[in-house]
Each structure stands twice: as C-alpha cells, then as structure tokens.
Design an enzyme around this catalytic site. Structure first.
Site, PDB file in Angstrom:
ATOM      1  N   ARG A  19      -5.253   6.469  -3.577  1.00  0.00           N
ATOM      2  CA  ARG A  19      -5.774   5.097  -3.608  1.00  0.00           C
ATOM      3  C   ARG A  19      -6.105   4.606  -2.201  1.00  0.00           C
ATOM      4  O   ARG A  19      -7.171   4.025  -1.971  1.00  0.00           O
ATOM      5  CB  ARG A  19      -4.731   4.185  -4.259  1.00  0.00           C
ATOM      6  CG  ARG A  19      -5.013   2.698  -4.152  1.00  0.00           C
ATOM      7  CD  ARG A  19      -3.829   1.893  -4.691  1.00  0.00           C
ATOM      8  NE  ARG A  19      -4.015   0.456  -4.501  1.00  0.00           N
ATOM      9  CZ  ARG A  19      -3.701  -0.204  -3.399  1.00  0.00           C
ATOM     10  NH1 ARG A  19      -3.181   0.447  -2.363  1.00  0.00           N
ATOM     11  NH2 ARG A  19      -3.897  -1.510  -3.310  1.00  0.00           N
ATOM     12  N   CYS A  67       0.808  -1.221   0.000  1.00  0.00           N
ATOM     13  CA  CYS A  67       0.000   0.000   0.000  1.00  0.00           C
ATOM     14  C   CYS A  67       0.844   1.275   0.000  1.00  0.00           C
ATOM     15  O   CYS A  67       0.296   2.372   0.034  1.00  0.00           O
ATOM     16  CB  CYS A  67      -0.922   0.028   1.223  1.00  0.00           C
ATOM     17  SG  CYS A  67      -1.971  -1.417   1.409  1.00  0.00           S
TER      18      CYS A  67
END
Length: 332
Positions: A235, A194
């Site tokens: 995101r 991530c």
C-alpha cells in the site's frame, strides 16, 4: 485545554487528539477490567458497570475525533467510520446493560486492541516514544527498498506531513519521501497509520479475546500479522508511486472540490490513498478475517455480535460456517 475542570468545546475542535489521547487510556483500562472481571465468579455485575461505562466513553472518544477525520484528514472511510462509531458504541453499552453478555468478549477484544496500539500511537511528543520511532522508520526504510526495486527512488528525509510543501526540521523521524514535483516539491510521510499497526491491533485483539487454546491463537496470529504487514508495505509503495509521480491526476476539478483543496498536485494522493487504498484496506481486512476463521472458528462469535449491531439480525455463523473449519480429529 481545561477550564475549571471541564474540557471546552473550543479545545476539542482546535486539538481533538490532545483530548482523545488521555481519554483512550481510561477507556482501554475499563475495557480490560470489564473483560477480566466478567470471567470471575461473582464479578459479573462489576464487569457490566465497567463495560457500559467504557462503551459510553468510547462513543465520546469517536465524537471528539469526527472533526479530525472529516476536516483535517479528509478521509471518507475514517470520517464515515468515526461518525457511525458514536451511536454504535452507545448501542453496545445499552445492550450490555440489558443483559447481552456475549458483548463482554467484544469489550475485552477492544481492550486488547488498545493495549497493542496505544504504546505506538498515544504519546504526543515524537522524541518520547521509541516504539513509534522504531516502527515508523522501519516501515519507511522497507518501503524505500521496495520502491527502489521498481525504479522509484525519492530522497528519504525527515519531514512533517504529506500536506506540507517541504520537509520540516521539527519532525525527527527519517520517514518522508521527497519528490521534486511539477508545481512544487511533493512529500509523502510514513506515520503510525501507515505502519499497519492499527489493523494488526484490531485482529490481534480479537484473536486474543476469544476462548480458544493458545496454540490455535498463535497460529491465527502467524497467519494474519505477516499478511497485514506485507500488504501494508505494498500500500505504501502504491501511494508513494502514484502520488510522487503524479500518476492519478484524474477528474482533478471534481476531486479538488470533494476534498476541499486548491493544490492540483494532491489529486493523485487523494485518489490513491483516501479513495483506493483505504477502501482496499477494508476489503483486505475482510479477506484476512476469513483466513483467521479457518484457524480459529471461535472468532465467529465476535463477528456474529458485530453483524447483529449493524443489521439488528441474529446470526449463527458458528453453526453455518464454524463446523466446517474445525478439524475432524478435534485437534487444537
């Protein structure tokens, strides 16, 4: 994990990452060695042996990880990618062995990618990797700040995984967003994947591998790295909001069947991350690559090789596109 010097099939299935981690370091070392040797007079054949071996082991590496991406992560993009990478890696080794020397640059690029990525991701114990702790907690903190700007303020705690119902005390990073949830608590954890370091490593490795003046390479890095990092934060915010607030509970029965889950709250996560965000990341990577080409047209040689591997057709992108991107005054 090892019996009589051989890795058992059961070990690979039970814990593929434990097998892949040490293998990845060997592969990167061989790729770097191949790239370095290929640029030295009289060392081309040694470079070829190292490169072919590296690509063969790279195929094995992705084969080992197929169960992890397909069965554990349940990622469509990563699952298909890992499966396709097995024959592609073996094909690259075959072509390199048979004289396609342009693939030495691709080999060097993969080596540089590994050198950038592995220090953040390869060590198995969380306490023993300060780089991983730093980048994960930095990204988690910045994601929390951006979430607060849009009025989403989950509790930031230590925790194990998005797939666990509650935070776990044996995960030492302050990187899990904790939402109360309707049925049970929802956790969304920032992990290495991530942080954007994977995408950064891919493009940075490609940029550093091609033959071009360092000044233009640095400009290409300056264009790509901040954009990747910023889009990755967006995101994270998108996934945390959609999943934590259950905003994508669409086609629940279909999604639950597709991803093999009986937890209806995970539907928003799978749609937001596994479907939309991961496919969006691929599109973003293509757009960012185009921006890099504007600064560093030499990278088109790598794109040509990748396109040939996928389609079996030779391309002259440098002739069709590259000439338009080079400054008329020849500056670097």
């Amino acid at each position: 994990m090892v019996v009589d010097g051989a890795v058992t099939l059961a070990a690979i299935v039970d814990d593929p990452l434990a097998v892949a981690r040490p293998l990845s370091w060997l592969i990167v070392a061989l790729f770097v060695a191949s790239g370095v040797l290929s640029s030295r007079d009289g060392e081309r054949e040694r470079a070829r042996y190292a490169g072919v071996t590296a690509w063969g082991l790279f195929g094995l590496f992705w084969l080992v990880l197929v169960p992890h991406f397909v069965l554990v992560q349940r990622s469509i993009v990563e699952g298909i990618g890992s499966i396709a990478a097995v024959p592609l890696s073996l094909y690259v080794g075959y072509l390199l062995w048979n004289g396609r020397d342009s693939l030495f640059t691709l080999s060097k690029a993969v080596g540089f990618m590994g050198l950038i990525y592995l220090p953040f991701a390869s060590l198995p114990l969380v306490e023993s990797n300060p780089l991983r702790k730093w980048i994960i907690e930095t990204v988690a903190g910045q994601t929390a700040f951006l979430l607060s700007l849009i009025g989403v303020e989950p509790q930031l705690v230590t925790g194990a995984s998005v797939l666990d119902p509650v935070p776990s005390s044996d995960y030492y990073y302050l990187s899990t967003f904790y939402f109360p949830g309707a049925e049970q608590p929802i956790t969304y954890t920032i992990i290495v994947a991530c942080t954007g370091i994977g995408s950064i490593a891919i493009l940075a490795g490609a940029i550093l591998a091609v033959e071009a003046p360092m000044r233009r390479k640095l400009r290409a890095l300056a264009v790509s790295v901040p954009v990747i990092y910023g889009l990755n934060l967006v995101r994270n915010v998108f996934i945390a909001t959609m999943f934590g607030q259950q905003r994508m509970q669409w086609f629940t029965d279909t999604v639950m069947t597709l991803f093999g889950t009986d937890d209806i709250q995970k539907v928003s996560y799978y749609i937001a991350d596994r479907m939309l965000a991961q496919f969006g990341s691929v599109v973003a990577l293509v757009v960012i690559t185009w921006l890099i080409v504007r600064e560093l047209p030499e990278i088109l040689s790598l794109i040509e090789d990748v396109a040939y591997l996928v389609t079996g057709t030779e391309y002259d992108l440098q002739g069709e596109i590259g000439g338009e991107t080079v400054r008329a005054d020849g500056g670097d």
